[in-house]
Scaffold this motif. Structure first.
Motif, PDB file in Angstrom:
ATOM      1  N   LYS A 227      45.801  32.034  46.945  1.00  0.00           N
ATOM      2  CA  LYS A 227      45.260  33.391  46.878  1.00  0.00           C
ATOM      3  C   LYS A 227      46.126  34.299  47.751  1.00  0.00           C
ATOM      4  O   LYS A 227      46.378  33.998  48.927  1.00  0.00           O
ATOM      5  N   PRO A 228      46.604  35.412  47.197  1.00  0.00           N
ATOM      6  CA  PRO A 228      47.567  36.234  47.946  1.00  0.00           C
ATOM      7  C   PRO A 228      47.087  36.701  49.308  1.00  0.00           C
ATOM      8  O   PRO A 228      47.881  36.758  50.256  1.00  0.00           O
ATOM      9  N   ASP A 229      45.792  37.035  49.465  1.00  0.00           N
ATOM     10  CA  ASP A 229      45.317  37.568  50.740  1.00  0.00           C
ATOM     11  C   ASP A 229      44.691  36.514  51.644  1.00  0.00           C
ATOM     12  O   ASP A 229      44.223  36.826  52.744  1.00  0.00           O
ATOM     13  N   ASN A 230      44.674  35.249  51.185  1.00  0.00           N
ATOM     14  CA  ASN A 230      44.126  34.168  52.009  1.00  0.00           C
ATOM     15  C   ASN A 230      44.799  32.866  51.569  1.00  0.00           C
ATOM     16  O   ASN A 230      44.384  32.241  50.610  1.00  0.00           O
ATOM     17  N   GLN A 231      45.810  32.462  52.302  1.00  0.00           N
ATOM     18  CA  GLN A 231      46.623  31.326  51.891  1.00  0.00           C
ATOM     19  C   GLN A 231      45.926  29.986  52.077  1.00  0.00           C
ATOM     20  O   GLN A 231      46.458  28.943  51.667  1.00  0.00           O
ATOM     21  N   ASN A 232      44.738  30.007  52.685  1.00  0.00           N
ATOM     22  CA  ASN A 232      43.956  28.775  52.763  1.00  0.00           C
ATOM     23  C   ASN A 232      43.211  28.471  51.468  1.00  0.00           C
ATOM     24  O   ASN A 232      42.719  27.358  51.283  1.00  0.00           O
ATOM     25  N   ILE A 233      43.109  29.486  50.600  1.00  0.00           N
ATOM     26  CA  ILE A 233      42.445  29.305  49.309  1.00  0.00           C
ATOM     27  C   ILE A 233      43.511  28.985  48.275  1.00  0.00           C
ATOM     28  O   ILE A 233      44.395  29.806  47.999  1.00  0.00           O
ATOM     29  N   ILE A 234      43.442  27.783  47.739  1.00  0.00           N
ATOM     30  CA  ILE A 234      44.461  27.312  46.795  1.00  0.00           C
ATOM     31  C   ILE A 234      43.762  26.712  45.589  1.00  0.00           C
ATOM     32  O   ILE A 234      42.769  25.977  45.719  1.00  0.00           O
ATOM     33  N   PHE A 235      44.282  27.032  44.415  1.00  0.00           N
ATOM     34  CA  PHE A 235      43.783  26.486  43.161  1.00  0.00           C
ATOM     35  C   PHE A 235      44.790  25.463  42.637  1.00  0.00           C
ATOM     36  O   PHE A 235      46.012  25.675  42.719  1.00  0.00           O
ATOM     37  N   VAL A 236      44.285  24.383  42.089  1.00  0.00           N
ATOM     38  CA  VAL A 236      45.126  23.290  41.604  1.00  0.00           C
ATOM     39  C   VAL A 236      44.734  22.976  40.154  1.00  0.00           C
ATOM     40  O   VAL A 236      43.598  22.564  39.889  1.00  0.00           O
ATOM     41  N   GLY A 237      45.658  23.209  39.242  1.00  0.00           N
ATOM     42  CA  GLY A 237      45.416  22.887  37.843  1.00  0.00           C
ATOM     43  C   GLY A 237      45.877  21.479  37.533  1.00  0.00           C
ATOM     44  O   GLY A 237      47.023  21.117  37.814  1.00  0.00           O
ATOM     45  N   SER A 246      39.115  26.119  49.996  1.00  0.00           N
ATOM     46  CA  SER A 246      39.000  27.377  50.740  1.00  0.00           C
ATOM     47  C   SER A 246      39.441  27.238  52.179  1.00  0.00           C
ATOM     48  O   SER A 246      39.385  28.213  52.943  1.00  0.00           O
ATOM     49  N   ASP A 247      39.900  26.031  52.551  1.00  0.00           N
ATOM     50  CA  ASP A 247      40.236  25.770  53.949  1.00  0.00           C
ATOM     51  C   ASP A 247      41.490  24.908  54.088  1.00  0.00           C
ATOM     52  O   ASP A 247      41.564  24.047  54.961  1.00  0.00           O
ATOM     53  N   GLY A 248      42.470  25.178  53.246  1.00  0.00           N
ATOM     54  CA  GLY A 248      43.724  24.428  53.356  1.00  0.00           C
ATOM     55  C   GLY A 248      43.577  22.956  53.094  1.00  0.00           C
ATOM     56  O   GLY A 248      44.258  22.137  53.709  1.00  0.00           O
ATOM     57  N   VAL A 252      37.550  20.237  49.259  1.00  0.00           N
ATOM     58  CA  VAL A 252      37.976  20.675  47.930  1.00  0.00           C
ATOM     59  C   VAL A 252      36.804  20.501  46.975  1.00  0.00           C
ATOM     60  O   VAL A 252      35.940  19.636  47.182  1.00  0.00           O
ATOM     61  N   GLU A 253      36.757  21.341  45.933  1.00  0.00           N
ATOM     62  CA  GLU A 253      35.706  21.226  44.927  1.00  0.00           C
ATOM     63  C   GLU A 253      36.314  21.385  43.535  1.00  0.00           C
ATOM     64  O   GLU A 253      37.311  22.087  43.344  1.00  0.00           O
ATOM     65  N   LEU A 254      35.689  20.708  42.591  1.00  0.00           N
ATOM     66  CA  LEU A 254      36.060  20.845  41.185  1.00  0.00           C
ATOM     67  C   LEU A 254      35.258  22.006  40.617  1.00  0.00           C
ATOM     68  O   LEU A 254      34.032  21.973  40.595  1.00  0.00           O
ATOM     69  N   ILE A 255      35.956  23.039  40.114  1.00  0.00           N
ATOM     70  CA  ILE A 255      35.237  24.230  39.645  1.00  0.00           C
ATOM     71  C   ILE A 255      35.319  24.410  38.127  1.00  0.00           C
ATOM     72  O   ILE A 255      34.641  25.275  37.579  1.00  0.00           O
ATOM     73  N   ALA A 256      36.144  23.635  37.460  1.00  0.00           N
ATOM     74  CA  ALA A 256      36.197  23.682  35.995  1.00  0.00           C
ATOM     75  C   ALA A 256      36.715  22.344  35.510  1.00  0.00           C
ATOM     76  O   ALA A 256      37.615  21.757  36.115  1.00  0.00           O
ATOM     77  N   ASP A 287      36.454  37.763  40.566  1.00  0.00           N
ATOM     78  CA  ASP A 287      35.918  37.657  41.925  1.00  0.00           C
ATOM     79  C   ASP A 287      36.684  36.626  42.756  1.00  0.00           C
ATOM     80  O   ASP A 287      36.109  35.897  43.549  1.00  0.00           O
ATOM     81  N   GLY A 288      37.975  36.559  42.525  1.00  0.00           N
ATOM     82  CA  GLY A 288      38.812  35.678  43.335  1.00  0.00           C
ATOM     83  C   GLY A 288      38.667  34.212  43.021  1.00  0.00           C
ATOM     84  O   GLY A 288      39.004  33.371  43.852  1.00  0.00           O
ATOM     85  N   GLY A 289      38.157  33.899  41.841  1.00  0.00           N
ATOM     86  CA  GLY A 289      38.045  32.506  41.445  1.00  0.00           C
ATOM     87  C   GLY A 289      36.708  31.875  41.754  1.00  0.00           C
ATOM     88  O   GLY A 289      36.564  30.652  41.639  1.00  0.00           O
TER      89      GLY A 289
END
Length: 634
Positions: A227-237, A246-248, A252-256, A287-289
């Protein structure tokens, strides 16, 4: 042997592989062989590896088969190649450094040798937030590398990772000492993922994170983005779904669920984010994912989908899917009906918008093409053989833009890393210094230790003499190697599917052409040939039958006749005590040849009589493939 009826409806080798992944190696091979036999009736291995099939599913399958045949469990299943190093990292009570004091020197070449002899396959790049000359490279089987001079030289950072398959990198833009590496290949025929590893000291050391997979999960990581404004938030496809931390990666959570092949933020926004997978759906979050909504518009097609965005026009999105390009000018609210871009031979390859002109697209797979009109027409701007166009390596895997440079794009391919000037279409090879070549085989001269030869995946055949490296062959997969023990200038090397060549003082001859072509149609991917240890002028080669040459390959005689249950032999050996005692192995019956059929569940050993050309056969009841034959010298 049971052949799944689903083969008739399954659309790809990848699908069959994934559905059989939990089975043993033999079952996977038989399922895939059956698929090719049904899909391409009457075609042999040579035909399935050339022409329109030159980089198709069959070639990818044979690379997979060759890699895994020596990495099986005692039960014959695919082994976890990360297990030893993971234990080494996690269990500090034991001394795993058995070779800690050994000094290793790289003997392989470290500069591009021209035509298609590059350094190896790369997958990913990550750029420094303030210095355009610093970036990181992820290699398919080569780990993580760093350059501080724009790609003129590199240092390895990933040697302590559990294994060296890296599919995606994220560099923390607020603290570039923090690096995340997806330990995975991004293709079905490469190693699956064990998760994301993190370094907080610029790559000096690495630790596992909360996103972990078991090798047996057969999960692959395709893309990571922060996420550009919070580098601790990362999405992994991944092939398993979309994960979020949300914390580096403390948690981690599965969201899809389902395959997520690409995920990107809208340029200039930290709230709008998109993802696509292997279906016709496009998903968007405002909403930022936190939540995603599926678009009512469809982006049909097959294969891996990619998202293409532009800093020049944040509303513009392309979705590419197997030679189709779908365009949205309203942040994905609506897509057009798609443009067929098969004229550029893109397939599921790269598509990128120029950072200097939103109408210019850089696309490619085997070669690279450019469009000046938003994808309506294309011109080829690179070639894989010497000619009027710039020559770069084939098989474009990924493409990237350095946010600090708006005059170039970067390409990851099977030869390394290249940049393309988007204003002039000039290419620069940035691969020198990457030590990531994937060798099938090497040979070392017994008369001059400075002479070494090797064959590698998609980077041909090479040799060195007095510290200098030269190409023996400029393209393809280089295979088995041999050097005359008495004359370092007499070398033998091969391509896939049985093309055996001889080089003597610079003169190259295809000596397998001296065997009748119908006899060499059935050949193993890595066709065995050896020099007689008692007479190096004598060669033995194994196809469906066995041939011997007593004059360095100028002519051959067939020394077997209708070996039972053989399609393409895997191994050969000659007794040092008697040249007439020859051994040959056919593993399982899984072969490339004519997709001969199914039913054999054991390897077979054939032993030649010392008085004539009769062969005795013996079953070898093993669940693993036989990898080598060594004959007692007495």
């Amino acid at each position: 042997m049971f052949l799944p009826s689903l083969m008739f409806s399954q659309s790809s080798a990848e699908q069959i592989f994934n559905e059989n992944f939990d089975a043993d190696y033999l079952t996977i091979c038989n399922a895939l062989e059956g698929y090719f036999k049904l899909k391409h009736p009457g075609l042999n291995a040579q035909e399935l590896s050339s022409g329109e099939h030159r980089d198709g599913e069959f070639v990818k399958y044979k690379r997979w088969q060759s890699f895994w045949k020596s990495r099986l469990t005692p039960e014959g299943k695919l082994g976890d190649i990360s297990e030893f190093n993971r234990k080494k990292i996690s269990d500090t009570s034991k001394d795993f450094n058995l070779l800690e004091d050994a000094e290793w020197t790289n003997l392989s070449y470290t500069t591009d040798l021209g035509v298609q002899i590059g350094l190896g396959r790369t997958t990913s790049l990550a750029f420094h937030p303030t210095d355009p000359n610093i970036f990181y490279v992820g290699a398919a089987i080569g780990g993580v590398w760093k350059t501080i001079n724009g790609g003129s030289s590199y240092e390895p950072l990933g040697d302590e990772l559990p294994y060296l398959a890296v599919s995606s990198l994220v560099l923390d833009q607020s603290n570039p000492e923090i690096i995340y590496a997806a330990i995975s290949d991004n293709v079905w025929y490469g190693p699956p993922s064990i998760g994301v590893y993190k370094s907080i000291d610029g790559g000096g050391s690495w630790n596992n994170t909360s996103l972990e997979f078991q090798f047996s999960d057969n999960t692959r990581i395709y893309w990571m983005t922060a996420k550009p404004d919070n580098q601790n938030i990362i999405f992994v496809g991944t092939s398993d779904g979309l994960y979020k931390t949300s914390d580096g990666f403390e948690t981690v959570e599965l969201i899809a669920e389902g395959v997520v092949s690409d995920i990107k933020f809208k340029p200039g926004s930290s709230e709008e984010v998109y993802f696509v997978g292997n279906t016709s759906s496009f998903f968007k979050s405002s909403d930022g994912g936190i939540t995603f909504e599926q678009s009512t518009n469809q982006v049909p097609g097959s294969g891996r989908r990619r998202l293409i965005i532009s800093e020049l026009n944040p509303e513009l999105i392309y979705v590419s899917a197997n030679n189709m390009l779908f365009k949205s000018t309203d942040s994905g609210a609506n897509f057009d009906g798609g443009t067929n871009i098969s004229s550029a031979e893109v397939g599921n390859g790269i598509v990128l918008i120029s950072p200097a002109d939103e109408e210019k697209l850089i696309v490619g797979n085997f070669n690279v093409w450019a469009s000046e009109d938003g994808g309506e027409s294309f011109d080829m701007i690179s070639d894989w053989l010497p000619g009027d166009l710039p020559l770069i390596h084939v098989d474009q895997r990924n493409a990237f833009i350095n946010p600090l440079l708006n005059d170039r794009v970067y390409l990851c391919n099977d030869g390394g890393v290249y940049s393309v000037n988007v204003n002039t279409n000039e290419f620069t090879n940035l691969s020198n210094g990457l030590q990531i070549t994937q060798y099938y085989d090497i040979a070392i001269s017994q008369s001059d230790v400075s002479v070494v030869s090797g064959g590698s995946q998609d980077n041909g055949n090479v040799y060195s003499q007095n510290g200098q490296w030269f190409p023996s062959a400029n393209t393809g997969d280089g295979m088995t190697q041999a050097i005359d023990p008495n004359d370092e200038n007499l070398r033998y090397w091969s391509y896939q599917n049985g093309s055996i060549n001889r080089t003597f003082n610079g003169d190259v001859q295809n000596i397998s052409n001296n065997i009748p072509s119908d006899e060499t149609d059935n050949a193993e991917w890595q066709t065995p040939f050896i020099l007689d240890p008692n007479d190096p002028e004598t060669l033995i080669a194994g196809y469906q039958e066995i041939f011997r040459s007593s004059n360095n390959g100028d002519s051959w005689e067939q020394i077997s006749d209708n070996l039972p249950f053989v399609s393409a032999l895997d191994l050969l050996a000659v007794a040092p005590s008697n040249s007439e005692r020859i051994y040959a192995v056919e593993n399982y019956g899984v072969s490339t040849g004519d997709m001969f059929g199914f039913g054999q569940s054991s390897s077979r050993l054939f032993v030649k009589s010392i008085t004539d050309n009769e062969w005795e056969q013996q079953l070898i009841s093993v669940t693993e493939t036989v990898e080598d034959i060594t004959v007692n010298p007495n």
